[in-house]
Design a protein around this motif. Structure first.
Motif, short mmCIF file in Angstrom:
data_model
loop_
_atom_site.label_atom_id
_atom_site.label_comp_id
_atom_site.label_asym_id
_atom_site.label_seq_id
_atom_site.Cartn_x
_atom_site.Cartn_y
_atom_site.Cartn_z
N HIS A 128 0.64 -1.28 0.03
CA HIS A 128 0.10 0.19 0.08
C HIS A 128 0.90 1.21 -0.01
O HIS A 128 0.21 2.39 -0.25
N GLY A 129 2.08 1.24 0.18
CA GLY A 129 2.99 2.56 0.44
C GLY A 129 2.31 3.26 1.50
O GLY A 129 1.79 2.64 2.55
N VAL A 130 2.50 4.68 1.25
CA VAL A 130 2.12 5.73 2.38
C VAL A 130 0.55 5.81 1.97
O VAL A 130 0.34 6.25 0.89
N THR A 131 -0.32 5.63 2.89
CA THR A 131 -1.73 5.86 2.92
C THR A 131 -2.26 7.21 3.32
O THR A 131 -1.77 7.61 3.94
N PRO A 132 -3.51 7.54 2.53
CA PRO A 132 -4.18 8.97 3.04
C PRO A 132 -4.33 8.97 4.43
O PRO A 132 -4.40 10.06 4.98
N ASP A 133 -4.59 7.85 5.18
CA ASP A 133 -4.86 7.89 6.70
C ASP A 133 -3.66 8.52 7.36
O ASP A 133 -3.80 8.99 8.27
N GLU A 134 -2.31 8.36 6.83
CA GLU A 134 -1.10 8.69 7.33
C GLU A 134 -0.73 10.25 6.65
O GLU A 134 -0.30 11.06 7.56
N ASP A 135 -1.07 10.39 5.60
CA ASP A 135 -0.58 11.55 4.98
C ASP A 135 -1.71 11.81 3.67
O ASP A 135 -1.97 11.12 2.71
N LEU A 136 -2.34 13.06 4.08
CA LEU A 136 -3.57 13.45 3.06
C LEU A 136 -3.07 13.53 1.61
O LEU A 136 -3.71 13.44 0.69
N GLU A 137 -1.62 13.76 1.44
CA GLU A 137 -1.12 13.96 -0.08
C GLU A 137 -0.75 12.70 -0.53
O GLU A 137 -0.10 12.58 -1.65
N ALA A 138 -0.73 11.46 0.38
CA ALA A 138 -0.22 10.04 -0.21
C ALA A 138 -0.93 9.59 -1.17
O ALA A 138 -2.50 9.78 -1.34
N THR A 139 -0.60 8.82 -2.09
CA THR A 139 -1.15 8.03 -3.38
C THR A 139 -1.67 6.68 -2.98
O THR A 139 -2.56 5.99 -3.60
N GLY A 140 -0.80 6.19 -1.95
CA GLY A 140 -1.25 4.74 -1.65
C GLY A 140 -0.36 3.78 -2.67
O GLY A 140 -0.80 2.60 -2.64
N GLU A 141 0.55 4.24 -3.30
CA GLU A 141 1.17 3.58 -4.22
C GLU A 141 2.23 2.69 -3.35
O GLU A 141 3.14 3.13 -2.84
N PRO A 142 2.20 1.18 -3.86
CA PRO A 142 3.24 0.39 -3.27
C PRO A 142 4.50 0.86 -3.40
O PRO A 142 4.91 1.50 -4.34
N TRP A 143 5.46 0.73 -2.20
CA TRP A 143 6.67 0.89 -2.18
C TRP A 143 7.74 -0.05 -3.15
O TRP A 143 7.24 -1.49 -3.26
N ALA A 144 8.67 0.42 -3.68
CA ALA A 144 9.51 -0.45 -4.46
C ALA A 144 10.35 -1.08 -3.29
O ALA A 144 10.68 -0.80 -2.21
N ALA A 145 11.16 -2.58 -3.92
CA ALA A 145 11.74 -2.99 -2.64
C ALA A 145 12.89 -2.26 -2.26
O ALA A 145 13.40 -2.26 -1.24
N THR A 146 13.57 -1.36 -3.16
CA THR A 146 14.78 -0.41 -2.79
C THR A 146 14.32 0.62 -1.59
O THR A 146 14.95 0.99 -0.90
N THR A 147 13.18 1.02 -1.76
CA THR A 147 12.46 1.80 -0.87
C THR A 147 12.33 1.09 0.70
O THR A 147 12.59 1.91 1.67
N ILE A 148 11.88 -0.21 0.65
CA ILE A 148 11.73 -0.53 1.88
C ILE A 148 12.92 -1.27 2.49
O ILE A 148 13.29 -1.03 3.75
N SER A 149 14.10 -1.22 1.71
CA SER A 149 15.55 -1.33 2.09
C SER A 149 15.87 -0.34 2.80
O SER A 149 16.36 -0.20 3.76
N GLN A 150 15.32 0.88 2.34
CA GLN A 150 16.10 2.20 2.99
C GLN A 150 15.10 2.35 4.35
O GLN A 150 15.91 2.72 5.26
N ALA A 151 14.06 1.86 4.45
CA ALA A 151 13.33 2.04 5.52
C ALA A 151 13.96 0.94 6.49
O ALA A 151 13.97 1.52 7.71
N LEU A 152 14.19 -0.19 6.27
CA LEU A 152 14.73 -1.12 6.84
C LEU A 152 16.10 -0.72 7.78
O LEU A 152 16.38 -0.67 8.98
N ALA A 153 16.86 0.16 6.89
CA ALA A 153 18.07 0.65 7.31
C ALA A 153 17.85 1.82 8.27
O ALA A 153 18.45 1.64 9.42
N ALA A 154 16.71 2.53 8.11
CA ALA A 154 16.59 3.69 8.97
C ALA A 154 16.21 3.23 10.39
O ALA A 154 16.57 3.69 11.05
N ILE A 155 15.34 2.29 10.38
CA ILE A 155 14.79 1.77 11.60
C ILE A 155 15.67 1.07 12.14
O ILE A 155 15.81 1.16 13.52
#
Length: 197
Positions: free
Chosen positions: A89-116
């Motif tokens: 789902h990516g970032v959904t409108p319930d989190e951010d009104l500007e969000a599109t809800g487009e699924p994240w690519a694996a590279t974006t998820i990899s960056q998120a895991l690194a940050a967390i």
């Protein structure tokens, strides 16, 4: 790696009391650092990396808050659920009104895991990236979505540096001198674009 057919056969865990570990001794506590030490700790990552980590940590913390779960230290199952949610789902409108809800690519998820992971380490906890639930979910996401191979950019050669310098003609203005100086400084110090801006 857990085979999907086996997942229904795994016993469900029995919910127990919520346990929040005490703050560990190896946490980075900015209040205990001098301004100089804080500046060096902040400089341990490139500015672009800090911006990326900040975005991903804030997105994760907001997702946790909306669900009433702890972000640090995170339960490994909650993190597996998080990356699965982002993959679908990516970032959904319930989190951010500007969000599109487009699924994240694996590279974006990899960056998120690194940050967390790095935020957990800075707070003195082990990174949750290596837990079984997270690793299994991450392998599944990579298998389904694919992970684009990273392409290393070639270093700027002297030939290309001379070509860039010719394009940035020095017309005597301060802006022109600044542009040429930035190109030369970036080359001499091998800086990334984000480190020059």
């Amino acid at each position: 790696e857990v085979v999907p057919e086996l997942l229904p056969a795994l016993p469900e865990s029995v919910p127990g009391p919520v346990f929040v570990p005490a703050k560990p001794r190896d946490a980075v506590d900015p209040a205990k650092l001098t301004p100089g030490a804080r500046a060096y700790v902040a400089a341990s990552k490139a500015p672009e990396t800090v911006r990326s980590y900040s975005y991903h940590w804030n997105a994760f913390a907001r997702w946790c808050r909306l669900r009433g779960i702890r972000d640090c230290p995170v339960d490994s199952h909650d993190l597996a659920n998080y990356i699965a949610h982002r993959a679908d789902h990516g970032v959904t409108p319930d989190e951010d009104l500007e969000a599109t809800g487009e699924p994240w690519a694996a590279t974006t998820i990899s960056q998120a895991l690194a940050a967390i992971g790095i935020m957990h380490e800075f707070k003195g906890f082990d990174s949750p990236r290596g837990t079984r639930a997270v690793k299994a979910a991450w392998v599944g996401i990579r298998n389904k979505k694919g992970l684009a191979p990273t392409r290393r950019a070639e270093a700027l050669s002297l030939k290309h540096l001379h070509a860039a310098a010719k394009v940035l003609r020095d017309d005597g203005t301060l802006d022109a001198k600044q542009d040429r100086a930035l190109v030369l400084l970036g080359f001499a110090a091998a800086l990334r674009r984000g480190e020059l801006l």
